[in-house]
Design a protein around this motif. Structure first.
Motif, PDB file in Angstrom:
ATOM      1  N   ARG A 117      -6.837 -11.009  -2.323  1.00 54.89           N
ATOM      2  CA  ARG A 117      -5.834 -11.725  -3.103  1.00 54.89           C
ATOM      3  C   ARG A 117      -5.329 -10.828  -4.218  1.00 54.89           C
ATOM      4  N   GLY A 118      -4.023 -10.842  -4.421  1.00 46.66           N
ATOM      5  CA  GLY A 118      -3.397 -10.089  -5.492  1.00 46.66           C
ATOM      6  C   GLY A 118      -2.801 -11.020  -6.531  1.00 46.66           C
ATOM      7  N   GLU A 119      -2.429 -10.462  -7.636  1.00 47.11           N
ATOM      8  CA  GLU A 119      -1.919 -11.228  -8.781  1.00 47.11           C
ATOM      9  C   GLU A 119      -0.500 -11.753  -8.570  1.00 47.11           C
ATOM     10  N   GLU A 125     -11.130  -4.300  -6.753  1.00 48.96           N
ATOM     11  CA  GLU A 125     -11.421  -3.067  -6.035  1.00 48.96           C
ATOM     12  C   GLU A 125     -11.354  -3.338  -4.535  1.00 48.96           C
ATOM     13  N   CYS A 126     -10.747  -2.422  -3.805  1.00 48.50           N
ATOM     14  CA  CYS A 126     -10.665  -2.569  -2.358  1.00 48.50           C
ATOM     15  C   CYS A 126     -10.281  -1.226  -1.748  1.00 48.50           C
ATOM     16  N   ALA A 127     -10.742  -0.967  -0.545  1.00 50.20           N
ATOM     17  CA  ALA A 127     -10.366   0.246   0.178  1.00 50.20           C
ATOM     18  C   ALA A 127      -9.697  -0.093   1.506  1.00 50.20           C
ATOM     19  N   PHE A 128     -10.301  -1.034   2.253  1.00 49.08           N
ATOM     20  CA  PHE A 128      -9.748  -1.458   3.532  1.00 49.08           C
ATOM     21  C   PHE A 128      -9.351  -2.923   3.412  1.00 49.08           C
ATOM     22  N   HIS A 129      -8.078  -3.191   3.653  1.00 50.07           N
ATOM     23  CA  HIS A 129      -7.504  -4.511   3.415  1.00 50.07           C
ATOM     24  C   HIS A 129      -8.097  -5.585   4.313  1.00 50.07           C
ATOM     25  N   SER A 130      -8.473  -6.706   3.694  1.00 46.38           N
ATOM     26  CA  SER A 130      -8.890  -7.889   4.436  1.00 46.38           C
ATOM     27  C   SER A 130      -7.720  -8.863   4.438  1.00 46.38           C
ATOM     28  N   ASN A 180      -0.502 -14.163  -0.588  1.00 42.81           N
ATOM     29  CA  ASN A 180      -1.762 -13.579  -1.057  1.00 42.81           C
ATOM     30  C   ASN A 180      -1.546 -12.505  -2.126  1.00 42.81           C
ATOM     31  N   GLY A 181      -0.292 -12.236  -2.519  1.00 41.50           N
ATOM     32  CA  GLY A 181      -0.004 -11.248  -3.553  1.00 41.50           C
ATOM     33  C   GLY A 181       0.169  -9.828  -3.039  1.00 41.50           C
ATOM     34  N   PHE A 182       0.169  -9.645  -1.730  1.00 41.87           N
ATOM     35  CA  PHE A 182       0.304  -8.324  -1.126  1.00 41.87           C
ATOM     36  C   PHE A 182       1.632  -8.192  -0.400  1.00 41.87           C
ATOM     37  N   LEU A 183       2.102  -6.955  -0.281  1.00 45.02           N
ATOM     38  CA  LEU A 183       3.202  -6.662   0.628  1.00 45.02           C
ATOM     39  C   LEU A 183       2.719  -5.586   1.576  1.00 45.02           C
TER      40      LEU A 183
END
Length: 187
Positions: free
Chosen positions: A111-113, A101-106, A142-145
Motif C-alpha cells: 500500500r502506498g500513500e 520498505e519493499c524490494a519486490f512488489h506484492s 493501492n497508491g501505486f502506479l
C-alpha cells in the motif's frame, strides 16, 4: 511477500518479439480458482494492480520479481509465471510523508500513500535520452502506479503531483533489480 528463491526458475523460449507467455510452473488449479487459467503474467499483474483494495483476494499473495510473477495461496499452493523477456514491471509508490520498505512488489498487500491521485510521470533512458514514458498517470487504489519498461536499461523516473516533484534512478538490468519503488519522495 515471497522470497526470491522460493520457486525454481523455469524459462522457455518466447515467441516472436519476446512477449509471448513462456512456461508456467506450479499448481494450475491455483490459477483456475483465481480466474487466471488463460492469463499470462502481464495480464494477471495488470488485473490485480487495477483492482480496488477491498476487492483484492485475501487468500492470495502475488509478488513480482524482475523475472517472474509468483503466486501463493492460503492452502500453500504455488505457481510461477515468467515475465516477458523484453519487459520489466516496476510498481512505484511516490510519497510525500509515508513510506514502507519493499524490494519486490506484492500486488495484494503493498500500500502506498497517494491513492487514486493523478501524477505527471516521465521516464527517460539514461544512455540514449529517449523518453520512454511521459504524461499523466493515475495511481491505483493501492497508491501505486505500474510501469512496463524495456529490459536492460537504466533510466531517470520523475513524478510530479501539483507542486511536489521527485526523481529516482531506476534499473531493469539485473535479476535483483527492484520491482517495488517506495523511496521516491515528492518534495
Amino acid at each position: 511477500m515471497l522470497g526470491a528463491g522460493l520457486f525454481p526458475l523455469v524459462v522457455a523460449g518466447c515467441g516472436a518479439g519476446g512477449s509471448e507467455p513462456a512456461s508456467i510452473t506450479g499448481d494450475q488449479e491455483l490459477l483456475q480458482e483465481h480466474g487466471f487459467a488463460d492469463a499470462d503474467a502481464h495480464e494477471i499483474i495488470d488485473r490485480l494492480e487495477a483492482l480496488p483494495v477491498a476487492e483484492r483476494p485475501q487468500d492470495l499473495i502475488a509478488s513480482v520479481t524482475a523475472t517472474s510473477l509468483q503466486l501463493q495461496d492460503d492452502a500453500g499452493r504455488e505457481a510461477e509465471l515468467p515475465l516477458p523477456e523484453d519487459q520489466f514491471y516496476l510498481s512505484v509508490a511516490p510519497f510525500v510523508e509515508t513510506i514502507h520498505e519493499c524490494a519486490f512488489h506484492s500486488l495484494t498487500t503493498c500500500r502506498g500513500e497517494l491513492r487514486s491521485r493523478e501524477l505527471t510521470v516521465s521516464v527517460v533512458d539514461s544512455s540514449s535520452g529517449e523518453v520512454l514514458e511521459e504524461g499523466p498517470r493515475t495511481t491505483h487504489d493501492n497508491g501505486f502506479l505500474g510501469l512496463w519498461l524495456p529490459r536492460g536499461i537504466t533510466a531517470e523516473l520523475t513524478c510530479t503531483l501539483e507542486d511536489y516533484t521527485g526523481t529516482a534512478s531506476i534499473s531493469t538490468q539485473a535479476e535483483d533489480d527492484l520491482t517495488c519503488l517506495t523511496s521516491l519522495q515528492l518534495t
